[in-house]
Motif scaffolding. Structure first.
Motif, PDB file in Angstrom:
ATOM      1  N   ARG A 160       0.749  -1.128  -0.005  1.00 19.28           N
ATOM      2  CA  ARG A 160       0.194  -0.048  -0.051  1.00 19.28           C
ATOM      3  C   ARG A 160       0.839   1.397   0.173  1.00 19.28           C
ATOM      4  NH1 ARG A 160      -2.492  -2.189   5.536  1.00 19.28           N
ATOM      5  NH2 ARG A 160      -1.960  -3.998   4.164  1.00 19.28           N
ATOM      6  N   THR A 161       0.261   2.469   0.101  1.00 21.30           N
ATOM      7  CA  THR A 161       0.895   3.619  -0.138  1.00 21.30           C
ATOM      8  C   THR A 161       0.530   4.371   1.709  1.00 21.30           C
ATOM      9  OG1 THR A 161      -0.971   5.067  -0.888  1.00 21.30           O
ATOM     10  CG2 THR A 161       1.118   3.602  -2.521  1.00 21.30           C
ATOM     11  N   ALA A 162       1.178   5.174   2.000  1.00 20.81           N
ATOM     12  CA  ALA A 162       1.151   5.848   3.169  1.00 20.81           C
ATOM     13  C   ALA A 162       2.225   7.164   3.201  1.00 20.81           C
ATOM     14  CB  ALA A 162       1.104   5.289   4.622  1.00 20.81           C
ATOM     15  N   GLU A 163       1.981   8.081   3.869  1.00 20.50           N
ATOM     16  CA  GLU A 163       2.962   9.290   3.984  1.00 20.50           C
ATOM     17  C   GLU A 163       3.935   8.785   4.915  1.00 20.50           C
ATOM     18  OE1 GLU A 163       5.076  12.153   5.447  1.00 20.50           O
ATOM     19  OE2 GLU A 163       3.699  11.373   6.783  1.00 20.50           O
ATOM     20  N   PHE A 164       5.143   9.039   4.630  1.00 25.42           N
ATOM     21  CA  PHE A 164       6.369   8.463   5.262  1.00 25.42           C
ATOM     22  C   PHE A 164       6.143   8.423   6.717  1.00 25.42           C
ATOM     23  CE2 PHE A 164      10.411   9.702   7.615  1.00 25.42           C
ATOM     24  CZ  PHE A 164      11.032   8.383   7.164  1.00 25.42           C
ATOM     25  N   TRP A 165       5.630   9.534   7.492  1.00 23.91           N
ATOM     26  CA  TRP A 165       5.642   9.385   8.951  1.00 23.91           C
ATOM     27  C   TRP A 165       4.068   8.379   9.475  1.00 23.91           C
ATOM     28  CZ3 TRP A 165       9.571  10.915  11.755  1.00 23.91           C
ATOM     29  CH2 TRP A 165      10.351  11.713  11.327  1.00 23.91           C
ATOM     30  N   LYS A 166       3.495   7.851   8.478  1.00 20.26           N
ATOM     31  CA  LYS A 166       2.245   7.147   8.969  1.00 20.26           C
ATOM     32  C   LYS A 166       2.531   5.803   8.257  1.00 20.26           C
ATOM     33  CE  LYS A 166      -0.846  10.847   9.065  1.00 20.26           C
ATOM     34  NZ  LYS A 166      -2.218  11.235   8.340  1.00 20.26           N
ATOM     35  N   VAL A 167       3.760   5.517   7.847  1.00 12.68           N
ATOM     36  CA  VAL A 167       4.081   4.122   7.384  1.00 12.68           C
ATOM     37  C   VAL A 167       4.292   3.108   8.594  1.00 12.68           C
ATOM     38  CG1 VAL A 167       5.867   2.597   6.547  1.00 12.68           C
ATOM     39  CG2 VAL A 167       5.328   4.685   5.287  1.00 12.68           C
ATOM     40  N   THR A 168       3.469   1.993   8.740  1.00  9.32           N
ATOM     41  CA  THR A 168       3.525   1.155   9.877  1.00  9.32           C
ATOM     42  C   THR A 168       4.125  -0.387   9.381  1.00  9.32           C
ATOM     43  OG1 THR A 168       1.231   0.504   9.492  1.00  9.32           O
ATOM     44  CG2 THR A 168       1.710   2.298  10.877  1.00  9.32           C
ATOM     45  N   GLY A 169       4.971  -0.905  10.485  1.00 16.19           N
ATOM     46  CA  GLY A 169       5.179  -2.130  10.225  1.00 16.19           C
ATOM     47  C   GLY A 169       6.323  -2.377   9.200  1.00 16.19           C
ATOM     48  N   ASP A 170       7.022  -1.397   8.883  1.00 20.20           N
ATOM     49  CA  ASP A 170       8.150  -1.483   8.031  1.00 20.20           C
ATOM     50  C   ASP A 170       9.565  -1.127   8.728  1.00 20.20           C
ATOM     51  OD1 ASP A 170       9.025  -1.431   5.043  1.00 20.20           O
ATOM     52  OD2 ASP A 170      10.141   0.192   5.934  1.00 20.20           O
ATOM     53  N   PRO A 171      10.471  -2.031   9.014  1.00 23.00           N
ATOM     54  CA  PRO A 171      11.589  -1.799   9.621  1.00 23.00           C
ATOM     55  C   PRO A 171      12.441  -0.556   9.014  1.00 23.00           C
ATOM     56  CG  PRO A 171      11.264  -4.175   9.470  1.00 23.00           C
ATOM     57  CD  PRO A 171      10.313  -3.487   8.573  1.00 23.00           C
ATOM     58  N   LEU A 172      12.394  -0.546   7.536  1.00 19.97           N
ATOM     59  CA  LEU A 172      13.525   0.515   6.922  1.00 19.97           C
ATOM     60  C   LEU A 172      12.699   2.075   7.292  1.00 19.97           C
ATOM     61  CD1 LEU A 172      15.535   1.511   5.150  1.00 19.97           C
ATOM     62  CD2 LEU A 172      14.209   0.882   3.162  1.00 19.97           C
ATOM     63  N   ALA A 173      11.582   2.099   7.051  1.00 16.63           N
ATOM     64  CA  ALA A 173      10.714   3.243   7.464  1.00 16.63           C
ATOM     65  C   ALA A 173      11.213   3.673   8.999  1.00 16.63           C
ATOM     66  CB  ALA A 173       9.350   3.224   7.381  1.00 16.63           C
ATOM     67  N   ARG A 174      11.071   2.451   9.867  1.00 13.56           N
ATOM     68  CA  ARG A 174      11.315   2.898  11.156  1.00 13.56           C
ATOM     69  C   ARG A 174      12.745   3.316  11.420  1.00 13.56           C
ATOM     70  NH1 ARG A 174      10.586  -1.850  12.990  1.00 13.56           N
ATOM     71  NH2 ARG A 174       8.744  -1.643  13.273  1.00 13.56           N
ATOM     72  N   ALA A 175      13.912   2.821  10.732  1.00 13.96           N
ATOM     73  CA  ALA A 175      14.926   3.007  10.781  1.00 13.96           C
ATOM     74  C   ALA A 175      15.390   4.485  10.354  1.00 13.96           C
ATOM     75  CB  ALA A 175      15.763   1.951  10.146  1.00 13.96           C
ATOM     76  N   LEU A 176      14.733   4.753   9.238  1.00 13.02           N
ATOM     77  CA  LEU A 176      14.933   6.194   8.504  1.00 13.02           C
ATOM     78  C   LEU A 176      14.576   7.198   9.664  1.00 13.02           C
ATOM     79  CD1 LEU A 176      14.018   5.219   5.024  1.00 13.02           C
ATOM     80  CD2 LEU A 176      15.833   6.493   5.787  1.00 13.02           C
ATOM     81  N   ARG A 177      13.232   7.063  10.306  1.00 12.65           N
ATOM     82  CA  ARG A 177      12.743   8.011  11.184  1.00 12.65           C
ATOM     83  C   ARG A 177      13.768   8.056  12.461  1.00 12.65           C
ATOM     84  NH1 ARG A 177       7.287   5.473   9.541  1.00 12.65           N
ATOM     85  NH2 ARG A 177       7.566   4.234  11.324  1.00 12.65           N
ATOM     86  N   ASN A 178      14.068   7.042  12.995  1.00 15.61           N
ATOM     87  CA  ASN A 178      15.088   7.074  13.880  1.00 15.61           C
ATOM     88  C   ASN A 178      16.265   8.123  13.791  1.00 15.61           C
ATOM     89  OD1 ASN A 178      13.362   5.524  15.483  1.00 15.61           O
ATOM     90  ND2 ASN A 178      14.432   3.549  15.266  1.00 15.61           N
ATOM     91  N   ARG A 179      16.764   7.560  12.428  1.00 16.02           N
ATOM     92  CA  ARG A 179      18.012   8.459  11.870  1.00 16.02           C
ATOM     93  C   ARG A 179      17.669   9.882  12.012  1.00 16.02           C
ATOM     94  NH1 ARG A 179      22.515   6.280   9.169  1.00 16.02           N
ATOM     95  NH2 ARG A 179      23.473   7.900   8.248  1.00 16.02           N
ATOM     96  N   PHE A 180      16.514  10.301  11.368  1.00 14.70           N
ATOM     97  CA  PHE A 180      16.185  11.862  11.410  1.00 14.70           C
ATOM     98  C   PHE A 180      15.979  12.307  12.612  1.00 14.70           C
ATOM     99  CE2 PHE A 180      14.253  10.617   7.219  1.00 14.70           C
ATOM    100  CZ  PHE A 180      15.136  10.893   6.178  1.00 14.70           C
ATOM    101  N   LYS A 181      15.264  11.589  13.638  1.00 13.55           N
ATOM    102  CA  LYS A 181      15.168  12.019  14.938  1.00 13.55           C
ATOM    103  C   LYS A 181      16.548  12.297  15.660  1.00 13.55           C
ATOM    104  CE  LYS A 181      10.474  10.065  15.375  1.00 13.55           C
ATOM    105  NZ  LYS A 181       9.818   9.202  16.040  1.00 13.55           N
ATOM    106  N   ARG A 182      17.355  11.248  15.489  1.00 10.81           N
ATOM    107  CA  ARG A 182      18.852  11.093  16.239  1.00 10.81           C
ATOM    108  C   ARG A 182      19.563  12.491  15.623  1.00 10.81           C
ATOM    109  NH1 ARG A 182      22.874   7.089  13.495  1.00 10.81           N
ATOM    110  NH2 ARG A 182      22.968   9.028  12.233  1.00 10.81           N
ATOM    111  N   ASP A 183      19.484  12.621  14.369  1.00 11.28           N
ATOM    112  CA  ASP A 183      20.149  13.821  13.727  1.00 11.28           C
ATOM    113  C   ASP A 183      19.592  15.149  13.581  1.00 11.28           C
ATOM    114  OD1 ASP A 183      22.038  11.960  13.025  1.00 11.28           O
ATOM    115  OD2 ASP A 183      21.511  11.731  11.171  1.00 11.28           O
ATOM    116  N   LYS A 184      18.188  14.878  14.466  1.00 10.57           N
ATOM    117  CA  LYS A 184      17.684  16.494  14.313  1.00 10.57           C
ATOM    118  C   LYS A 184      17.622  17.123  13.060  1.00 10.57           C
ATOM    119  CE  LYS A 184      18.088  17.290  19.308  1.00 10.57           C
ATOM    120  NZ  LYS A 184      18.808  15.959  19.568  1.00 10.57           N
ATOM    121  N   THR A 185      17.482  16.293  12.077  1.00 13.73           N
ATOM    122  CA  THR A 185      17.223  16.821  10.674  1.00 13.73           C
ATOM    123  C   THR A 185      16.059  16.074   9.959  1.00 13.73           C
ATOM    124  OG1 THR A 185      19.774  17.067  10.486  1.00 13.73           O
ATOM    125  CG2 THR A 185      18.609  17.294   8.125  1.00 13.73           C
ATOM    126  N   PHE A 186      15.259  16.936   9.242  1.00  8.43           N
ATOM    127  CA  PHE A 186      13.935  16.191   9.055  1.00  8.43           C
ATOM    128  C   PHE A 186      13.863  16.674   7.487  1.00  8.43           C
ATOM    129  CE2 PHE A 186      13.737  16.563  13.605  1.00  8.43           C
ATOM    130  CZ  PHE A 186      13.353  15.409  13.885  1.00  8.43           C
TER     131      PHE A 186
END
Length: 240
Positions: A160-186
């Motif tokens: 399916r499709t979803a906006e990046f911050w609403k993607v659920t159940g995908d480890p790659l999306a989760r890792a990307l979001r964690n990276r952006f939060k860690r770096d404080k760059t969005f």
């Protein structure tokens, strides 16, 4: 041009000639033409995109054959983007296909002139490079679409499709979001992703010489087709 007109007659019946003209004008770049990106490229060209840049540094390997469009026993060892370009030009000889055997990375990012494109498509595997492309693409005026992980999936009905911050159940999306939060760059703005919330396990040990997870063509191809569909739908929507 007569042959090109005939090629897209069925698409024109569905979309109209003005929409087809608009599709032909758009400049699209795809980063990564493996299991997802190769099918996306083919779908775009068959849908009327004429100005397409494909970016990938790899050569075709025998383990690509199960899921990558241009991978056959005859193309093993050849440059992926070159083989794919030849196929795309066989579909539409009038297409303007630019094949770049390069890696998108912090060292090469400035070479791609992202601001010149109408659509940027991310089918990159590397987490670091994918995160950078997301950040840079979202700083341009281009419409940006991204593929999340297509490995370890079997059920195409869960894609399916979803906006990046609403993607659920995908480890790659989760890792990307964690990276952006860690770096404080969005990312500067929201963008759509193709993903699946299914997550299976490898049935066999991973080969140390080929560290990729298990994947299969009916999943990777659907990911690619959906990315292409997002581009075509967006052009048609703007036309209407």
């Amino acid at each position: 041009m007569a042959i090109e007109k005939a090629i897209f007659r069925r698409s024109e019946l569905l979309l109209g000639d003005e929409a087809m003209d608009r599709i032909a004008e758009k400049r699209v770049i795809i980063f990564g033409v493996g299991g997802v990106g190769s099918w996306c490229a083919e779908s775009l060209v068959r849908s009327g995109i004429r100005k397409l840049t494909i970016v990938d540094s790899d050569h075709v390997s025998v383990t690509n054959i199960n899921r990558q469009l241009m991978a056959t026993t005859k193309t093993v060892g050849q440059v992926k983007v070159d083989v794919l370009k030849e196929r795309l030009l066989n579909i539409n000889p009038s297409a303007e296909i630019t094949a770049l055997q390069q890696i998108f990375s912090a060292e090469t990012a400035s070479e791609f002139c992202l601001e010149e494109y109408d659509y940027i498509i991310d089918a990159i595997d590397s987490l670091k490079d994918k995160a950078l492309l997301i950040l840079m693409a979202c700083q341009t005026k281009a419409k940006f679409f991204s593929s999340m992980g297509a490995a370890l999936k079997l059920d195409p009905t869960r894609i399916r499709t979803a906006e990046f911050w609403k993607v659920t159940g995908d480890p790659l999306a989760r890792a990307l979001r964690n990276r952006f939060k860690r770096d404080k760059t969005f990312p500067k703005h929201k963008f759509l992703c193709v993903y699946s919330d299914e997550l299976l396990e490898n049935k066999m040990p991973i080969d140390p010489d080929d560290k990729g997870n298990g994947s299969i063509v009916h999943i990777t191809a659907v990911f690619g087709f959906m990315l292409a569909g997002l581009v075509v739908q967006d052009v048609v929507k703007k036309e209407n």
